[in-house]
Design an enzyme around this catalytic site. Structure first.
Site, PDB file in Angstrom:
ATOM      1  N   HIS A  59       0.879  -1.124   0.161  1.00 43.91           N
ATOM      2  CA  HIS A  59      -0.353  -0.400   0.449  1.00 43.91           C
ATOM      3  C   HIS A  59       1.603   1.132  -0.378  1.00 43.91           C
ATOM      4  CE1 HIS A  59       0.681   0.970   4.023  1.00 43.91           C
ATOM      5  NE2 HIS A  59       0.889  -0.450   4.449  1.00 43.91           N
TER       6      HIS A  59
ATOM      7  N   CYS B 132       2.474  -3.040   6.818  1.00 40.58           N
ATOM      8  CA  CYS B 132       2.556  -4.289   6.089  1.00 40.58           C
ATOM      9  C   CYS B 132       4.046  -4.421   4.845  1.00 40.58           C
ATOM     10  CB  CYS B 132       1.420  -5.044   5.134  1.00 40.58           C
ATOM     11  SG  CYS B 132       0.168  -5.212   6.565  1.00 40.58           S
TER      12      CYS B 132
END
Length: 280
Positions: free
Chosen positions: A187, A203
């Site tokens: 992302h 992440c």
């Protein structure tokens, strides 16, 4: 007697005209030490320092400012490079040790992106598949995140709407094993300093500019492979395989996030530069 005012008037007019006639010459003599006009800035970045591919972007009613060049040094910028790994075209390979991500294309080439990796991301060791893609996604911390660091995530338990203030940034690719959501994501991020480093959470993070660039290239069903440390050393070299540092937690009060989201309105005409002009 009547001629005197007329003469005085003519004299004054002539004197005034003479004074005006010398003004351009005086104005032209600007001292060489005079300060030049200040360079125009966009989002705090001088125009001459904007890095190609990382300028101001208009996207879905949001304005992404340029990425300051201090974050784009060395490997920390997108590049089209010969691919030295072992995966096939149409695959994403994430090297979480070197903080690099590859979108592999035919002909032995790949797009290489710098990434930031959180503790969660560092625990990834298995292949996944992209089964969901979102533009300007909303975000809700997992129960594990809230339980582990309630002082950071507890106030966001109700979720953060999509927008400039959202931790997932402009784009998110959701990673699955079979039909199970792993809760790992590739992302965008607003935490620019985290790119090339390890963060406390999250992440696999990318500059929003890179996430926007990658997003249309990657179809649903794309395989995401995690490169192990031995391969990272063999392909990138030991120094690159160990690049980056561990960063402390970044905490932004919820009111600041939500205020930023509300303030991120539609672009103003003529203010932004289109994506195409930066080589997208």
């Amino acid at each position: 007697m009547s001629s005197i005012p007329s003469a005085l008037t003519r004299r004054r007019l002539l004197t005034g005209a003479a004074a005006l006639s010398v003004l351009p010459a005086c104005a032209a003599r600007i001292p060489s030490s005079a300060a030049p006009a200040a360079e125009r800035e966009i989002g705090g970045v001088p125009m001459s320092q904007i890095v190609d591919g990382y300028g101001l972007i208009e996207d879905a009613g949001y304005r992404l400012p340029p990425v300051p060049p201090k974050y784009l040094t060395g490997l920390n910028r997108r590049a089209y490079v010969p691919y030295g790994g072992y995966e096939s075209a149409g695959t994403i390979e994430a090297d979480l040790h070197a903080k690099l991500l590859y979108w592999i294309e035919p002909g032995g080439m790949a797009w290489r992106f710098p990434v930031g990796v959180g503790r969660q991301g560092l625990s990834m060791s298995y292949d996944t598949t992209i089964k969901r893609k979102e533009k300007w996604p909303s975000w809700t911390p997992t129960q594990n995140m809230i339980r582990r660091e309630p002082e950071i995530y507890g106030e966001y338990a109700g979720g953060v709407p999509g927008g400039l203030a959202n931790p997932l940034g402009a784009r998110a690719l959701y990673l699955y094993q079979g039909n199970r959501d792993t809760y790992y994501r590739i992302h965008g991020t607003n935490d620019l300093a985290s790119i090339g480093n390890s963060g406390s959470a999250g992440c696999i993070r990318m500059f929003n500019h890179d996430a926007i660039f990658l997003f249309p290239k990657v179809p649903l069903g794309t395989r995401v492979v995690i490169r192990d440390y031995a391969d990272s050393v063999a392909i990138e070299g030991e120094a690159v395989a160990n690049r980056g540092r561990e960063l402390p937690p970044t905490y932004v009060p919820p009111e600041e996030l939500y205020a930023a989201a509300e303030a991120s309105g539609p672009p103003q005409f003529g203010e932004a530069t289109s994506i195409e002009s930066f080589g997208y």
